[in-house]
Write a protein that holds these residues in place. Structure first.
Motif, mmCIF file in Angstrom:
data_model
loop_
_atom_site.group_PDB
_atom_site.id
_atom_site.type_symbol
_atom_site.label_atom_id
_atom_site.label_comp_id
_atom_site.label_asym_id
_atom_site.label_seq_id
_atom_site.Cartn_x
_atom_site.Cartn_y
_atom_site.Cartn_z
ATOM 1 N N CYS A 106 -85.852 19.951 0.921
ATOM 2 C CA CYS A 106 -84.483 19.599 0.580
ATOM 3 C C CYS A 106 -83.927 20.599 -0.425
ATOM 4 N N ARG A 110 -80.700 23.627 -0.083
ATOM 5 C CA ARG A 110 -79.592 23.256 -0.978
ATOM 6 C C ARG A 110 -79.357 24.316 -2.027
ATOM 7 N N HIS A 189 -84.257 17.699 -9.298
ATOM 8 C CA HIS A 189 -85.257 17.556 -8.240
ATOM 9 C C HIS A 189 -86.403 18.547 -8.414
ATOM 10 N N HIS B 279 -79.626 7.101 -4.239
ATOM 11 C CA HIS B 279 -79.777 7.900 -3.022
ATOM 12 C C HIS B 279 -79.066 7.266 -1.856
HETATM 13 C C1 HEM Z 1 -88.968 12.096 -5.329
HETATM 14 C C2 HEM Z 1 -88.114 11.229 -5.601
HETATM 15 C C3 HEM Z 1 -86.624 11.456 -5.725
HETATM 16 C C4 HEM Z 1 -85.896 10.910 -6.712
HETATM 17 C C5 HEM Z 1 -86.413 10.031 -7.832
HETATM 18 C C6 HEM Z 1 -84.536 11.314 -6.522
HETATM 19 C C7 HEM Z 1 -83.479 10.918 -7.316
HETATM 20 C C8 HEM Z 1 -82.173 11.244 -7.107
HETATM 21 C C9 HEM Z 1 -81.070 10.754 -7.858
HETATM 22 C C10 HEM Z 1 -81.184 9.778 -9.026
HETATM 23 C C11 HEM Z 1 -79.945 11.286 -7.359
HETATM 24 C C12 HEM Z 1 -78.527 11.048 -7.878
HETATM 25 C C13 HEM Z 1 -77.660 10.364 -6.895
HETATM 26 C C14 HEM Z 1 -76.243 10.264 -7.378
HETATM 27 O O1 HEM Z 1 -75.584 11.295 -7.570
HETATM 28 O O2 HEM Z 1 -75.778 9.134 -7.533
HETATM 29 C C15 HEM Z 1 -80.325 12.133 -6.294
HETATM 30 C C16 HEM Z 1 -79.445 12.860 -5.518
HETATM 31 C C17 HEM Z 1 -79.807 13.555 -4.409
HETATM 32 N N1 HEM Z 1 -81.087 13.689 -3.887
HETATM 33 FE FE1 HEM Z 1 -82.754 12.936 -4.656
HETATM 34 N N2 HEM Z 1 -84.452 12.113 -5.416
HETATM 35 C C18 HEM Z 1 -85.718 12.219 -4.893
HETATM 36 C C19 HEM Z 1 -86.068 12.903 -3.769
HETATM 37 C C20 HEM Z 1 -85.185 13.548 -2.934
HETATM 38 C C21 HEM Z 1 -85.528 14.155 -1.699
HETATM 39 C C22 HEM Z 1 -86.916 14.171 -1.088
HETATM 40 C C23 HEM Z 1 -84.399 14.686 -1.203
HETATM 41 C C24 HEM Z 1 -84.209 15.441 0.079
HETATM 42 C C25 HEM Z 1 -84.351 14.964 1.233
HETATM 43 C C26 HEM Z 1 -83.332 14.410 -2.107
HETATM 44 C C27 HEM Z 1 -82.020 14.773 -1.925
HETATM 45 C C28 HEM Z 1 -80.998 14.434 -2.754
HETATM 46 C C29 HEM Z 1 -79.637 14.811 -2.551
HETATM 47 C C30 HEM Z 1 -79.110 15.624 -1.393
HETATM 48 C C31 HEM Z 1 -78.884 14.273 -3.597
HETATM 49 C C32 HEM Z 1 -77.400 14.454 -3.872
HETATM 50 C C33 HEM Z 1 -76.566 13.339 -3.395
HETATM 51 C C34 HEM Z 1 -75.131 13.594 -3.784
HETATM 52 O O3 HEM Z 1 -74.849 14.572 -4.449
HETATM 53 O O4 HEM Z 1 -74.305 12.787 -3.413
HETATM 54 N N3 HEM Z 1 -83.840 13.707 -3.158
HETATM 55 N N4 HEM Z 1 -81.695 12.082 -6.145
#
Ligand code: HEM
Lengths: 535, 322
Positions: A106, A110, A189, B279
């Motif tokens: 991811c 990105r 991340h 997420h």
């Molecule tokens: C390992 C555990 C993970 C945690 C604890 C985590 C946590 C978070 C959190 C707290 C956000 C903030 C969401 C918001 O803006 O409200 C976020 C956003 C995001 N995460 Fe993760 N994440 C994890 C894994 C991943 C993985 C594996 C991916 C990819 C597939 C990913 C892709 C994204 C993306 C694309 C966003 C942005 C969403 C946006 O901007 O609207 N994350 N993540």
């Protein structure tokens, strides 16, 4: 925008054939999708729960054995599926490894997209600004050029990036800001990965050891001197820091004021120690205790347990000394009723004492108990055994007596011999076998010694993680478009306020304050125009 | 040593706060009844009118001025304002209760389950009171005072612990840092959960086409959803901080920053569930309704962590004091 095309209904649906590469690519796309990440996160939460319900070998192995003894069938099945080692079980590892792979898959694309976005220009303003969800219009009493200049100034002061003016679009401004949101997201991340890697480093190169040290005795740190030593797979036991430590005094206090469950709860627990960092180094006096560990380079010493040790001396039937023994007793309850064994290998035949030490003796119906963890009326209750202390030379715990080849002594009245001693007491052993003197009670400290090279990296990555998180959640990614209309164009009459201004905004994700933000920009522009006029 | 007079005064202050909260709760219920019936009667033609009026007020209207759909006077807010004022009093009483408890034992009053629960209740009230100063949150009052009363009731009846000194493992500056931030973020999650449930209730009612009066008095479901998200993005970094600070403290006190102790497991589980909520909300194809259920699940995990894990699971964190 992608558009889904639907063929006519009668046409058979043809599935494109996926080769191996196609399948792999499809699987990779599935694994790195946001949906899968979400599923894996939820799975991780669920998978972590059993470890809090059933006892874990990594935390408390005796409780695991006890559970299996009490629930043989359930215990066996749970054990088979790793429910007593949840956090090192294959299924738990599978979830977090998949999550890590998903995370890497991811982050990389990105990061690329973000890199390009940061260097690209904001897109042009859409034709109809009032179609956007957040927008505002106003009229200003200044020429369009003045308003445009003020708009640019206000937008750049708010750190928005502005698109260069273009032919035929001189009277509009397109801008974008809040790129830091995505940067914060990537930093968050990536630090998540860094935390996991640092934990792994600590696991591979770290070690943890325990030793029980009575007051006054000196301990030198070496692999062989610890009571227990758990090392990571890649630890070189020769690299253990050779510090030494003597506990000169242990201060322990218990609650005497409050009643109920709080009575007798520990209140103070602190050791004064003399230490040397390595052989030959100068001695230092240091105080340490709970929440206040000692550090020797990358190794830390924690005072985690405490208890009482008895000092006893034993003589044989002729009155010859068989030695003075400092014996730690292990607390069994909150009032420090403690069990222990005094072993006299020099006696012939060998002698062993096994029993309890009670800091505050009281005779209850069921037998002697301790009423308070402090030394109010200390007493030692011992049974005496004779025979072979170490049958077959097998290693055994210092806190228990292996009575396989020992017999309990009996008194002349043919009763089992039991001794009750208070500090200072001397008692004859039955059958003229000599005497035992209970000389003193001292305390011991239970030390945990830990070396974890992943500790500081985990700390740093977590702090960066928090920074990234706060950034991504507070910064808003916004596009702001402004269009200025010439007098008359927008239907404005020849009044005072003749230049029309339309502002509109687009946000990524949820942004309830976008309208406020636009309104404030409009106010800023009005102020800027007004001050320019008066200037 | 423990000063019993101050400890008793603290108990009285907490009881007083509970009495005040009961009054506030009734006033807030009256507020919903009054504004709810008005909101409904005003929108005989379409539910949409009430929604858009309250909804765009929430979105803090654009420059183009809102024109009220009818010239009817706005429903009386008297009950709500009374409720809010009494809530402020209750907040002060609870702060006083906590301060007296701290003075009686000369330490931060964050050492056992009773004290954690009272602190969480206090933070919930402080957050709500401060929020209501800046925005119109009268409609939320009932759903804040009710859970706070439940928390305080449970604290008084089931978790009450005499004022006394700390056990040595709790005697650390990290106690203040870790536990106060933890209780603050729990407070935000309590409000967040109330909002999430309100959103889910209103969303369901709108789908059925039958919005009862008290729900009509609330903002529109999209804006409820946004407010729910907004409070969670404050709570989540605070919980993340709680996790990190707890690990730092565990490292100092027990010689390991993470040991999969039941309490640590649940702190982690809660963190992951809320991460999943954030997420889910960002995942296209996941309706906010489904995502919001995850926020409710997160609050459920906090409840489990607080009640079941504290009292029944064996671990290092045996601080319940009961
Ligand atoms: C390992 C555990 C993970 C945690 C604890 C985590 C946590 C978070 C959190 C707290 C956000 C903030 C969401 C918001 O803006 O409200 C976020 C956003 C995001 N995460 Fe993760 N994440 C994890 C894994 C991943 C993985 C594996 C991916 C990819 C597939 C990913 C892709 C994204 C993306 C694309 C966003 C942005 C969403 C946006 O901007 O609207 N994350 N993540």
């Amino acid at each position: 925008m992608t558009q889904t095309k639907r063929g006519p209904a009668h046409e058979p649906i043809t599935q494109p054939r996926l080769g191996l590469v196609g399948w792999l690519r499809w699987m990779w796309r599935q694994l790195t999708s946001m949906r899968t990440a979400l599923m894996l996160l939820m799975l991780l939460a669920v998978a972590a729960v059993p470890g809090s319900i059933w006892p874990q070998r990594s935390v408390d192995p005796p409780r695991v054995n006890e559970f299996i003894r009490n629930n043989p069938t359930l215990g066996e099945w749970l054990d088979r599926f790793g429910f007593f080692d949840v956090y090192s079980s294959p299924w738990f590892a599978a979830i977090y490894l998949l999550l890590m792979v998903s995370l890497i898959g991811c982050i990389i694309p990105r990061a690329g997209v973000h890199w390009r976005a940061m260097r690209a220009l904001p897109p042009r303003a859409p034709r109809n600004l009032t179609r956007l969800e957040a927008h505002a219009t106003t009229e200003l009493s200044a020429d369009p050029e003045v308003v445009l200049a003020a708009t640019r100034a206000v937008l750049s002061r708010r750190r928005l990036r502005i698109r260069r003016p273009e032919e035929g679009r001189e009277r509009e401004v397109a801008s974008e800001g809040g790129y830091l949101k995505e940067t914060g997201n990537l930093v968050f991340h990536i630090s998540l990965l860094a935390v996991i890697v640092s934990v792994a480093v600590g696991h591979l190169w770290g070690w943890r050891a325990e030793v029980i040290l009575p007051e006054g005795e000196t301990f030198t740190s070496q692999a062989g001197r610890y009571d227990t030593l758990q090392t990571g797979p890649w630890v070189d036991e020769g690299s253990i820091d050779p510090f030494s430590l003597r506990i000169d005094r242990l201060d322990v206090e218990f609650e005497t004021d409050a009643g109920g469950a709080q009575f007798g709860a520990p209140r103070l627990f602190e050791a004064t120690a003399t230490t040397t960092a390595e052989p030959g180094a100068p001695e230092q006096e240091r105080v340490f205790g709970v929440n206040n560990p000692l550090h020797f380079g990358g190794t830390s010493v924690y005072l985690l347990g405490n208890g009482y040790a008895t000092v006893t001396s034993v003589t044989d039937g002729e009155g010859t000394s068989l030695g003075t023994f400092t014996t730690p007793f292990l607390p069994q309850d909150d009032n420090y009723a403690s069990t222990g064994a005094i072993k006299i290998p020099a006696a012939d035949p060998q002698l062993g004492f096994y029993g309890v030490f009670l800091p505050t003796l009281r005779f209850a119906d069921a037998g002697p108990v301790s009423d308070f963890p402090g030394l109010v009326d200390p007493a030692l209750l011992l049974g005496v055994y004779e025979g072979t202390l170490f049958p077959g030379g097998r290693p055994q715990s210092v806190y228990t007596l292996d009575t396989a080849q020992m017999e309990q002594l009996v008194t002349e009245e043919d009763e089992l011999s039991r001794l009750l001693l208070r500090p200072g007491d001397t008692m004859e052993l039955p059958g003229d076998r000599g005497t035992i003197v209970f000389e003193d009670v001292i305390r011991w400290g239970g030390l945990v010694v830990r070396h974890d090279p992943g500790r500081i990296p985990v700390l740093i990555s977590s702090i960066v993680l928090l920074g990234g998180l706060i950034t991504m959640l507070t910064v808003k990614r916004r596009r702001v478009f402004v269009r200025v209309t010439r007098p008359g164009e927008g239907g404005g009459g020849p009044g005072e306020r003749h230049t029309g201004l339309t502002i509109a905004g687009l946000a990524k994700g949820s942004d309830p304050n976008l309208q406020d933000y636009l309104d404030r920009i409009v106010e800023d522009i009005e102020t800027a125009v007004a001050t320019k006029d008066t200037a | 040593m423990t000063n019993q007079t101050l400890a008793q005064a603290s108990d009285i202050a907490v009881w007083a706060s509970m009495v005040l909260l009961t009054v506030a709760m009734l006033a807030f219920a009256g507020h919903l009844a009054v504004t709810g019936t008005r909101a409904r009667s005003r929108s005989t033609d379409a539910q949409a009118t009430a929604d858009s009026a309250v909804g765009s007020a929430e979105q803090s209207g654009s420059v183009a001025v809102l024109t009220p759909p009818e010239v009817e006077p706005a429903p009386s807010r008297r009950w709500g304002v009374i409720g809010l004022q009494v809530t402020w009093l209750a907040t002060f009483a609870l702060i006083a209760g906590i301060a007296l408890r701290g003075l009686s034992v000369s330490r931060a009053p964050l050492g056992n389950m009773y004290e954690f629960a009272v602190a969480a209740a206090m933070f919930t009230l402080v957050v709500y009171s401060a929020w209501a100063l800046r925005k119109d949150r009268l409609w939320l009052g009932l759903f804040v005072t009710l859970p706070v009363l439940l928390i305080l009731g449970a604290a008084k009846l089931s978790w009450y612990t005499e004022a006394s000194q700390l056990m040595p493992s709790l005697n650390s500056i990290w106690l203040v840092i870790h536990v106060s931030v933890a209780t603050l973020s729990v407070a935000l999650c309590v409000i967040g959960c109330a909002l999430a449930l309100l959103y889910l209730a209103k969303d369901r009612a709108e789908h059925k086409g039958e919005v009862p009066g008290w729900l009509a008095a609330l903002p529109s479901s999209p804006s409820l959803e946004r407010i729910t998200y907004g409070i969670h993005i404050v709570a989540f970094p605070l919980w993340t901080f709680t996790l990190i600070a707890g690990a730092i403290w565990a490292e100092q006190a027990w010689g390991r920053y993470w040991g999969w102790d039941p309490k640590e497991v649940w702190t982690f589980v809660i963190w992951v569930v809320y991460a999943a909520y954030l997420h889910a909300r960002a995942t296209s194809g996941w309706h906010p309704r489904k995502a919001t259920w995850l926020a409710v699940a997160g609050a459920g995990c906090i409840l489990i962590n607080y009640t079941i894990v504290n009292t029944f699971f064996v671990g290092w964190h045996s601080y319940s004091g009961i």
